[in-house]
Write a protein that holds these residues in place. Sequence first.
Motif, mmCIF file in Angstrom:
data_model
loop_
_atom_site.group_PDB
_atom_site.id
_atom_site.type_symbol
_atom_site.label_atom_id
_atom_site.label_comp_id
_atom_site.label_asym_id
_atom_site.label_seq_id
_atom_site.Cartn_x
_atom_site.Cartn_y
_atom_site.Cartn_z
ATOM 1 N N GLN A 114 -5.262 14.406 11.667
ATOM 2 C CA GLN A 114 -5.444 13.395 10.633
ATOM 3 C C GLN A 114 -4.185 13.222 9.780
ATOM 4 O OE1 GLN A 114 -9.315 13.326 8.624
ATOM 5 N NE2 GLN A 114 -10.065 14.818 10.111
ATOM 6 N N GLU A 115 -3.050 13.403 10.441
ATOM 7 C CA GLU A 115 -1.739 13.133 9.867
ATOM 8 C C GLU A 115 -0.866 12.575 10.980
ATOM 9 O OE1 GLU A 115 -0.755 13.403 6.808
ATOM 10 O OE2 GLU A 115 -2.115 14.821 5.829
ATOM 11 N N LYS A 116 0.214 11.881 10.601
ATOM 12 C CA LYS A 116 1.127 11.341 11.611
ATOM 13 C C LYS A 116 2.164 12.403 11.949
ATOM 14 C CE LYS A 116 3.626 7.183 12.867
ATOM 15 N NZ LYS A 116 2.675 6.857 13.928
ATOM 16 N N VAL A 117 1.953 13.102 13.055
ATOM 17 C CA VAL A 117 2.920 14.107 13.479
ATOM 18 C C VAL A 117 3.716 13.652 14.688
ATOM 19 C CG1 VAL A 117 1.592 16.005 12.523
ATOM 20 C CG2 VAL A 117 1.219 15.360 14.888
ATOM 21 N N SER A 118 3.172 12.720 15.471
ATOM 22 C CA SER A 118 3.871 12.211 16.651
ATOM 23 C C SER A 118 3.821 10.690 16.650
ATOM 24 C CB SER A 118 3.217 12.723 17.940
ATOM 25 O OG SER A 118 3.408 14.105 18.096
ATOM 26 N N ILE A 119 4.908 10.073 17.112
ATOM 27 C CA ILE A 119 4.922 8.619 17.165
ATOM 28 C C ILE A 119 4.164 8.137 18.392
ATOM 29 C CG2 ILE A 119 7.076 8.511 15.897
ATOM 30 C CD1 ILE A 119 8.474 7.732 18.532
ATOM 31 N N VAL A 120 3.698 6.908 18.313
ATOM 32 C CA VAL A 120 2.851 6.337 19.353
ATOM 33 C C VAL A 120 3.353 4.943 19.691
ATOM 34 C CG1 VAL A 120 0.505 5.613 19.927
ATOM 35 C CG2 VAL A 120 0.857 7.626 18.487
ATOM 36 N N SER A 121 3.387 4.622 20.983
ATOM 37 C CA SER A 121 3.688 3.251 21.399
ATOM 38 C C SER A 121 3.140 3.047 22.796
ATOM 39 C CB SER A 121 5.203 2.984 21.367
ATOM 40 O OG SER A 121 5.775 3.241 22.635
ATOM 41 N N PRO A 122 3.024 1.791 23.239
ATOM 42 C CA PRO A 122 2.545 1.540 24.599
ATOM 43 C C PRO A 122 3.577 1.872 25.670
ATOM 44 C CG PRO A 122 2.550 -0.489 23.268
ATOM 45 C CD PRO A 122 3.253 0.571 22.493
ATOM 46 N N LYS A 123 4.816 2.188 25.274
ATOM 47 C CA LYS A 123 5.876 2.453 26.236
ATOM 48 C C LYS A 123 5.790 3.900 26.733
ATOM 49 C CE LYS A 123 7.937 -1.567 25.261
ATOM 50 N NZ LYS A 123 7.623 -1.902 23.902
ATOM 51 N N PRO A 124 6.072 4.145 28.040
ATOM 52 C CA PRO A 124 6.080 5.509 28.536
ATOM 53 C C PRO A 124 7.193 6.335 27.912
ATOM 54 C CG PRO A 124 6.532 3.931 30.321
ATOM 55 C CD PRO A 124 6.364 3.150 29.055
ATOM 56 N N GLN A 125 6.992 7.668 27.920
ATOM 57 C CA GLN A 125 8.000 8.619 27.449
ATOM 58 C C GLN A 125 8.383 8.385 25.992
ATOM 59 O OE1 GLN A 125 9.328 11.269 29.690
ATOM 60 N NE2 GLN A 125 7.349 10.590 30.455
ATOM 61 N N THR A 126 7.406 8.006 25.184
ATOM 62 C CA THR A 126 7.684 7.832 23.759
ATOM 63 C C THR A 126 8.031 9.162 23.107
ATOM 64 O OG1 THR A 126 6.201 5.931 23.640
ATOM 65 C CG2 THR A 126 6.689 7.040 21.579
ATOM 66 N N THR A 127 7.234 10.198 23.411
ATOM 67 C CA THR A 127 7.503 11.530 22.868
ATOM 68 C C THR A 127 8.622 12.182 23.652
ATOM 69 O OG1 THR A 127 5.191 11.784 22.204
ATOM 70 C CG2 THR A 127 6.502 13.799 22.374
ATOM 71 N N ARG A 128 9.638 12.697 22.927
ATOM 72 C CA ARG A 128 10.785 13.325 23.588
ATOM 73 C C ARG A 128 10.870 14.813 23.296
ATOM 74 N NH1 ARG A 128 15.345 8.660 22.239
ATOM 75 N NH2 ARG A 128 14.769 7.227 23.925
ATOM 76 N N ASN A 129 10.310 15.254 22.183
ATOM 77 C CA ASN A 129 10.319 16.660 21.804
ATOM 78 C C ASN A 129 8.909 17.226 21.867
ATOM 79 O OD1 ASN A 129 12.400 15.103 20.142
ATOM 80 N ND2 ASN A 129 13.133 17.186 19.869
ATOM 81 N N ASN A 130 8.801 18.558 21.958
ATOM 82 C CA ASN A 130 7.536 19.199 21.672
ATOM 83 C C ASN A 130 7.320 19.163 20.168
ATOM 84 O OD1 ASN A 130 7.188 19.858 24.356
ATOM 85 N ND2 ASN A 130 8.065 21.900 24.147
ATOM 86 N N VAL A 131 6.185 18.626 19.740
ATOM 87 C CA VAL A 131 5.875 18.509 18.323
ATOM 88 C C VAL A 131 4.591 19.284 18.043
ATOM 89 C CG1 VAL A 131 5.357 16.925 16.430
ATOM 90 C CG2 VAL A 131 6.942 16.223 18.232
ATOM 91 N N LEU A 132 4.615 20.148 17.040
ATOM 92 C CA LEU A 132 3.424 20.906 16.693
ATOM 93 C C LEU A 132 2.582 20.139 15.687
ATOM 94 C CD1 LEU A 132 4.686 24.583 16.280
ATOM 95 C CD2 LEU A 132 4.067 23.339 18.359
ATOM 96 N N GLY A 133 1.295 20.034 15.983
ATOM 97 C CA GLY A 133 0.323 19.502 15.034
ATOM 98 C C GLY A 133 -0.598 20.638 14.633
ATOM 99 N N ILE A 134 -0.624 20.976 13.362
ATOM 100 C CA ILE A 134 -1.292 22.190 12.892
ATOM 101 C C ILE A 134 -2.559 21.827 12.128
ATOM 102 C CG2 ILE A 134 -1.023 24.298 11.513
ATOM 103 C CD1 ILE A 134 2.126 23.594 11.792
ATOM 104 N N LEU A 135 -3.692 22.287 12.622
ATOM 105 C CA LEU A 135 -4.986 22.024 11.994
ATOM 106 C C LEU A 135 -5.553 23.329 11.448
ATOM 107 C CD1 LEU A 135 -7.319 20.075 11.361
ATOM 108 C CD2 LEU A 135 -8.269 20.633 13.605
ATOM 109 N N SER A 136 -5.603 23.435 10.138
ATOM 110 C CA SER A 136 -6.134 24.634 9.489
ATOM 111 C C SER A 136 -7.474 24.320 8.850
ATOM 112 C CB SER A 136 -5.156 25.148 8.422
ATOM 113 O OG SER A 136 -3.914 25.507 8.994
ATOM 114 N N THR A 137 -8.497 25.104 9.201
ATOM 115 C CA THR A 137 -9.830 24.953 8.627
ATOM 116 C C THR A 137 -10.272 26.307 8.081
ATOM 117 O OG1 THR A 137 -10.993 25.465 10.689
ATOM 118 C CG2 THR A 137 -10.355 23.170 10.323
ATOM 119 N N SER A 138 -11.498 26.358 7.580
ATOM 120 C CA SER A 138 -11.983 27.605 6.980
ATOM 121 C C SER A 138 -12.134 28.727 8.001
ATOM 122 C CB SER A 138 -13.322 27.361 6.291
ATOM 123 O OG SER A 138 -14.279 26.888 7.227
ATOM 124 N N ASP A 139 -12.334 28.379 9.273
ATOM 125 C CA ASP A 139 -12.570 29.412 10.286
ATOM 126 C C ASP A 139 -11.560 29.407 11.437
ATOM 127 O OD1 ASP A 139 -13.299 27.094 11.546
ATOM 128 O OD2 ASP A 139 -15.228 27.826 12.286
#
Length: 300
Positions: free
Chosen positions: A27-52
């Motif tokens: 529920q945050e913008k951590v990676s860019i998005v587009s209809p074009k292939p190979q949009t993501t070039r790096n490994n990007v971590l998306g971190i979700l922390s909850t109570s458990d």
Amino acid sequence: MKIKCGLVGVIGLPNAGKSSLVNALIQEKVSIVSPKPQTTRNNVLGILSTSDSQIVFVDTPGLNKSDSGLGDYMQKSIKGAVSDVSAICLVIDIVKGVSKKDLQLIDNFYASKTPVIVVLSKTDLVDDIKIAKTLESFIPIIDKCEVVPVSSLKHKNLDALLEVVKKYLPEVDEEEKLFDDDYYTDKSLNFLVAEIVREKALYLLNDEIPHGIAVKVESFKEDDDLCTIDCLIVCEKESHKAIILGKQGEMIKKIGHNARVTIQKIVQKKVVLNLFVKVKRNWQNNLEFLDSLGYNIKDL
């Protein structure tokens, strides 16, 4: 207190919906998005922390053949991303269907004893009959993977996916979390800004250009209520530069406006965004320049 905590690799073919899924889960913008292939070039971590739990999703580039130094970096980064994970989310575009490559990946991970969760993405674009038939196709290999249909756009079934993911994460003491709770990505603000500019360019530019551009933040100045940012857009040809600039500078203005709106939402203050365009031929095979952009294959 014990919590579930670990790394989860998010892999799949180009345009499968990996980055959209990670953004929706975090529920945050951590990676860019587009209809074009190979949009993501790096490994990007998306971190979700909850109570458990703390789930660290590793968003990776699309699986593809490499034809450049940049391509080598992207494909090697995928291998590194899946080497230490507790589970794999294999994202499959349900509209395109299950490919032989997808089935081979399931077999490979099953053989290596890495749990695989098949995420059928974009279910908002198909009817229930298509979803049911696709789920049925996994019955012969149901011992090799779990299957969860989702819609990142509609936020449908994401909670169910998270519950499946948690099953495969190790249990640790709360103080052994990988990140503090206020982190939602491992990337710097400069990285996010450069990626947002590239994302807006991907949407607006012609198909022949996107793989030939890179974006670098040259200057980032910030005070209490204003960010002033200079970004350099690098392309490979003079003809591409002309298209990026557009007639009387209209295209570069559109890219800048769209990027500024998104960046302001992240930094929560007014943004002055200055974009410049430079031609650097064959930059995708220039290892020194790739390193300056953060694509250093030696680090992988």
